[in-house]
Design an enzyme around this catalytic site. Structure first.
Site, PDB file in Angstrom:
ATOM      1  N   GLY A  11       0.807  -1.219   0.000  1.00 39.21           N
ATOM      2  CA  GLY A  11       0.000   0.000   0.000  1.00 39.21           C
ATOM      3  C   GLY A  11       0.838   1.265   0.000  1.00 39.21           C
ATOM      4  N   CYS A  12       1.940   1.251   0.743  1.00 40.88           N
ATOM      5  CA  CYS A  12       2.801   2.434   0.830  1.00 40.88           C
ATOM      6  C   CYS A  12       3.530   2.675  -0.487  1.00 40.88           C
ATOM      7  CB  CYS A  12       3.783   2.288   1.986  1.00 40.88           C
ATOM      8  SG  CYS A  12       2.918   2.182   3.577  1.00 40.88           S
ATOM      9  N   THR A  13       3.906   1.608  -1.152  1.00 41.95           N
ATOM     10  CA  THR A  13       4.545   1.728  -2.462  1.00 41.95           C
ATOM     11  C   THR A  13       3.559   2.292  -3.479  1.00 41.95           C
ATOM     12  OG1 THR A  13       6.148  -0.010  -2.021  1.00 41.95           O
ATOM     13  CG2 THR A  13       5.605   0.394  -4.340  1.00 41.95           C
TER      14      THR A  13
ATOM     15  N   ALA B 219       2.994   5.969  -2.765  1.00 39.57           N
ATOM     16  CA  ALA B 219       4.142   6.770  -3.205  1.00 39.57           C
ATOM     17  C   ALA B 219       4.122   6.957  -4.718  1.00 39.57           C
ATOM     18  CB  ALA B 219       5.447   6.123  -2.755  1.00 39.57           C
TER      19      ALA B 219
END
Length: 181
Positions: free
Chosen positions: A69-71, A74
């Site tokens: 999710g963070c990738t 970003a």
């Protein structure tokens, strides 16, 4: 005009799912901080006060670099970086990752488009973004985005572990700031 914008933003927060999860509300003064971060793999000092001198800031907290999710979040912020710049806003991603991890993440996933910075325990507490698992702080941050106006006041908050609406909602908020200014 700013009072009207704050009232409209506060009303919008009532209908935006996930917005009520964060403690800091629209109209609150954003806590100042200075920390270490990275842009395009290069370390740098990150100061909220210095960034606000240039214009509004999108401060988004994410749990952990290089997770799915963070990738994806970003990547989405990187793709929209031109739109944020056109609205006069600076995007800063924050997590409790160490500086070497942030340096790699800033290049690999943020695509050298925006700064990521280390969220200290004090910053995590000040912004009330501690991710709790079974009621116990995990050391990670909740996925929470703040839009901070140039005067240091929070004009938009979105807290939702689903990354998909963070870019759209923060971009809409900074574009409204630009048209209201």
């Amino acid at each position: 005009m700013n009072k009207i914008l704050l009232a409209a933003t506060a009303a919008l927060a009532l209908i935006v799912p996930g917005s009520a999860m964060a403690e800091l509300n629209q109209g609150a003064t954003a806590p100042d901080f200075t920390t270490q971060g990275a842009l395009a793999g290069k370390p740098l000092s990150v100061s909220l006060k210095a960034l606000l001198a240039k214009g509004p800031v999108v401060l988004y907290f994410y749990p952990k670099a290089f997770t799915q999710g963070c990738t994806l979040e970003a990547h989405a912020f990187a793709e929209a970086s031109g739109d944020f710049a056109a609205a006069g806003a600076t995007v800063i991603g924050m997590s409790n990752d160490d500086l070497p991890t942030l340096q790699k993440f800033s290049t690999a996933e943020c695509r050298d488009k925006f700064t990521v910075a280390a969220a200290s325990p004090a910053v995590i507490k000040a912004y009330d973004v501690a991710l709790k698992i079974a009621g116990v702080p995990s050391g990670l941050t909740k996925r929470t985005s703040y839009v901070i106006a140039k005067d240091g006041h929070i004009v938009m908050v979105h807290s939702d572990m689903d990354y998909r609406d963070h870019v759209r909602l923060t971009l809409e908020a900074v574009q409204k700031l630009k048209t209201a200014g």
